[in-house]
Design a protein around this motif. Structure first.
Motif, PDB file in Angstrom:
ATOM      1  N   UNK A   1       0.848  -1.184   0.000  1.00 47.85           N
ATOM      2  CA  UNK A   1       0.000   0.000   0.000  1.00 47.85           C
ATOM      3  C   UNK A   1       0.885   1.235   0.000  1.00 47.85           C
ATOM      4  N   UNK A   2       0.577   2.144  -0.886  1.00 46.80           N
ATOM      5  CA  UNK A   2       1.342   3.383  -1.037  1.00 46.80           C
ATOM      6  C   UNK A   2       0.488   4.550  -0.549  1.00 46.80           C
ATOM      7  N   UNK A   3       1.046   5.387   0.285  1.00 41.57           N
ATOM      8  CA  UNK A   3       0.343   6.562   0.797  1.00 41.57           C
ATOM      9  C   UNK A   3       0.650   7.774  -0.077  1.00 41.57           C
ATOM     10  N   UNK A   4      -0.393   8.471  -0.465  1.00 39.81           N
ATOM     11  CA  UNK A   4      -0.276   9.698  -1.251  1.00 39.81           C
ATOM     12  C   UNK A   4      -0.779  10.840  -0.376  1.00 39.81           C
ATOM     13  N   UNK A   5       0.008  11.895  -0.233  1.00 39.22           N
ATOM     14  CA  UNK A   5      -0.313  12.954   0.728  1.00 39.22           C
ATOM     15  C   UNK A   5      -0.213  14.335   0.086  1.00 39.22           C
ATOM     16  N   UNK A   6      -1.020  15.246   0.634  1.00 41.93           N
ATOM     17  CA  UNK A   6      -0.853  16.680   0.416  1.00 41.93           C
ATOM     18  C   UNK A   6      -0.390  17.256   1.742  1.00 41.93           C
ATOM     19  N   UNK A   7       0.833  17.779   1.784  1.00 42.38           N
ATOM     20  CA  UNK A   7       1.432  18.236   3.037  1.00 42.38           C
ATOM     21  C   UNK A   7       1.038  19.665   3.392  1.00 42.38           C
ATOM     22  N   UNK A   8       0.844  20.505   2.391  1.00 41.89           N
ATOM     23  CA  UNK A   8       0.521  21.894   2.701  1.00 41.89           C
ATOM     24  C   UNK A   8       0.568  22.752   1.451  1.00 41.89           C
ATOM     25  N   UNK A   9       0.250  24.012   1.642  1.00 40.80           N
ATOM     26  CA  UNK A   9       0.342  24.988   0.562  1.00 40.80           C
ATOM     27  C   UNK A   9       1.157  26.174   1.064  1.00 40.80           C
TER      28      UNK A   9
ATOM     29  N   UNK B   1      -1.442  21.090   5.806  1.00 36.88           N
ATOM     30  CA  UNK B   1      -2.595  20.270   5.456  1.00 36.88           C
ATOM     31  C   UNK B   1      -2.238  18.819   5.740  1.00 36.88           C
ATOM     32  N   UNK B   2      -3.206  18.048   6.115  1.00 39.51           N
ATOM     33  CA  UNK B   2      -2.975  16.627   6.349  1.00 39.51           C
ATOM     34  C   UNK B   2      -4.035  15.823   5.606  1.00 39.51           C
ATOM     35  N   UNK B   3      -3.843  15.705   4.291  1.00 41.47           N
ATOM     36  CA  UNK B   3      -4.740  14.900   3.455  1.00 41.47           C
ATOM     37  C   UNK B   3      -3.942  13.694   2.980  1.00 41.47           C
ATOM     38  N   UNK B   4      -4.473  12.513   3.227  1.00 45.86           N
ATOM     39  CA  UNK B   4      -3.730  11.290   2.915  1.00 45.86           C
ATOM     40  C   UNK B   4      -4.671  10.204   2.422  1.00 45.86           C
ATOM     41  N   UNK B   5      -4.227   9.465   1.422  1.00 42.27           N
ATOM     42  CA  UNK B   5      -4.974   8.320   0.913  1.00 42.27           C
ATOM     43  C   UNK B   5      -4.021   7.160   0.674  1.00 42.27           C
ATOM     44  N   UNK B   6      -4.530   5.935   0.916  1.00 42.86           N
ATOM     45  CA  UNK B   6      -3.758   4.728   0.661  1.00 42.86           C
ATOM     46  C   UNK B   6      -4.191   4.103  -0.656  1.00 42.86           C
ATOM     47  N   UNK B   7      -3.217   3.738  -1.469  1.00 41.94           N
ATOM     48  CA  UNK B   7      -3.489   3.164  -2.782  1.00 41.94           C
ATOM     49  C   UNK B   7      -2.785   1.816  -2.872  1.00 41.94           C
ATOM     50  N   UNK B   8      -3.484   0.748  -3.278  1.00 39.85           N
ATOM     51  CA  UNK B   8      -2.807  -0.543  -3.434  1.00 39.85           C
ATOM     52  C   UNK B   8      -1.849  -0.529  -4.613  1.00 39.85           C
ATOM     53  N   UNK B   9      -0.691  -1.141  -4.434  1.00 41.84           N
ATOM     54  CA  UNK B   9       0.312  -1.257  -5.490  1.00 41.84           C
ATOM     55  C   UNK B   9       0.396  -2.722  -5.899  1.00 41.84           C
ATOM     56  N   UNK B  10       0.003  -3.011  -7.119  1.00 45.22           N
ATOM     57  CA  UNK B  10       0.010  -4.387  -7.622  1.00 45.22           C
ATOM     58  C   UNK B  10       1.418  -4.802  -8.010  1.00 45.22           C
ATOM     59  N   UNK B  11       1.681  -6.112  -8.044  1.00 45.53           N
ATOM     60  CA  UNK B  11       3.005  -6.580  -8.493  1.00 45.53           C
ATOM     61  C   UNK B  11       3.293  -6.165  -9.931  1.00 45.53           C
ATOM     62  N   UNK B  12       4.566  -6.099 -10.239  1.00 44.98           N
ATOM     63  CA  UNK B  12       4.980  -5.703 -11.587  1.00 44.98           C
ATOM     64  C   UNK B  12       4.679  -6.819 -12.587  1.00 44.98           C
ATOM     65  N   UNK B  13       4.472  -6.436 -13.827  1.00 41.71           N
ATOM     66  CA  UNK B  13       4.329  -7.431 -14.887  1.00 41.71           C
ATOM     67  C   UNK B  13       5.697  -8.018 -15.234  1.00 41.71           C
TER      68      UNK B  13
END
Length: 383
Positions: A173-181, A196-208
């Motif tokens: 799982x990879x976290x994508x964040x917005x830290x501030x402006x 700012x503390x905006x964060x989302x987790x995104x699944x990272x699939x295995x490489x082809x």
């Protein structure tokens, strides 16, 4: 028009201590009002830039010269410098007012492939533009903080999208964040920042990975003798539809044509090969860390290709119940699980149901994984 007049009224009273707050407070006591006037909120930060420090040093020099010489011109110059600092602080605060932003992370990522994140920016002011705003963003995929700059002038009620790309290096799982402006508008004397503390987790699939897969080895094809519920060139009737230019005359259904008083075409079901069942065995006694990652990549690649060929029926993870793959969402759900799967102790003998079209995987050293269909070797990863 009413919104513009209301906005004009609120902009006029910039001396209000709550002018720079997102939500108005009801405090009326003198000392709390005084300290709120001079102490910024914790989520906001204002620092002097190098240009700002140079201006302060110049102001001190001009101020000393003005008091020593009693020169009105020097006093006017000092007043101009001090007023520019005050104006810079007011305009920088106004620049952030009624700004809204939202993070749009990708639904999934894949190792070795570029992913893209987006920040939606909305200037909700009715009168004034926003200028020189910079967003600080980062991702666990790379050890780097990105700066996303808005168009220098965002007019009132204008919206924009800011994009950045990154390439994940490991599944999970990879976290994508917005830290501030932040912004140095208008004169570059002050660097105004808002955390700012905006964060989302995104699944990272295995490489082809590159692989070879020949399920028809040994001169045998896995034919099911069953028709698939999709249009093709088989013999079973799937549906009737109206005639379209280019349809072969031999497919005309004459009885339906007479009944409907217009040409009707027989749509035949496709005769195809049977689907495959993928068996994934994460037994830690079989795999080490290197070939386990290679196996996950092979499973991801093979499952994706079989699904595109309409030949993936189900996926079985040892120790768990089978999962039927009917649509792309089912496949993506499995890939999300594959992103975090780890070697474990399982009883594969009780869970493995041997079919002639069940695909299993076995290690062949650290740099190669073999593919078996039933008990026959049918492919391998390519180095």
């Amino acid at each position: 028009m009413a919104d513009i007049r209301a906005d004009q009224k609120t902009w006029q009273d910039w001396t209000d201590p709550d002018f720079f707050c997102e939500a108005k407070r009801l405090e009326s006591r003198f000392f709390p009002l005084f300290f709120r006037q001079i102490v910024p909120a914790r989520t906001q930060e204002t620092k002097l830039t190098i240009t700002g420090w140079m201006m302060i040093i110049i102001s001190l020099g001009i101020g000393s010269a003005a008091y020593n010489t009693s020169s009105n011109i020097l006093f006017m110059t000092l007043s101009l410098l001090l007023s520019s600092f005050i104006l810079s602080g007011i305009l920088s605060h106004m620049n952030f007012r009624k700004m809204r932003w939202a993070l749009e992370a990708p639904s999934h990522l894949q190792v070795g492939e570029a992913g893209m994140g987006e920040v939606d920016v909305d200037n909700r002011k009715n009168l004034f533009p926003t200028m020189g705003i910079c967003f600080l963003v980062e991702s666990d995929a790379v050890d780097k903080t990105y700066r996303l700059y808005t168009p220098y002038v965002m007019s009132a009620r204008e919206k924009t999208k800011l994009e950045w790309t990154f390439v994940p290096k490991a599944r999970g799982f990879c976290k994508v964040r917005v830290l501030g402006i932040e912004s140095k508008f208008p004169f570059g004397f002050l660097r105004k920042a808002k955390l700012i503390d905006i964060e989302e987790e995104v699944p990272v699939w295995p490489a082809r990975v590159d692989y070879t897969f020949k399920p028809s080895g040994n001169g045998r094809r896995f034919l099911s003798g069953m028709t698939k519920r999709k249009a093709g060139q088989g013999n079973d009737l799937l549906n009737l539809r109206h005639y379209e230019r280019g349809d072969p005359p031999r497919l005309i259904h004459w009885k339906a044509t007479a009944r409907m008083n217009r040409l009707m075409i027989r749509q035949l079901a496709e005769e195809g090969e049977s689907g495959f069942h993928l068996f994934v065995d994460p037994d830690k006694e079989i795999w080490d860390s290197e070939n386990f990652e290679l196996m996950c990549s092979l499973v991801c690649s093979l499952a994706d290709d079989l699904f595109q060929m309409n030949r993936l029926e189900s996926i079985i993870v040892a120790g768990e119940s089978p999962e039927l793959i009917r649509e792309i969402r089912d496949l993506h759900d499995f890939f999300n699980r594959l992103a975090v799967i780890q070697p474990k102790i399982v009883n594969t003998k009780t869970m493995f149901s041997s079919h002639s079209n069940t695909i299993s995987f076995r290690p062949a050293g650290r740099e190669r994984v073999l593919v078996y269909v039933g008990d026959n070797e049918a492919g391998q990863t390519n180095s």
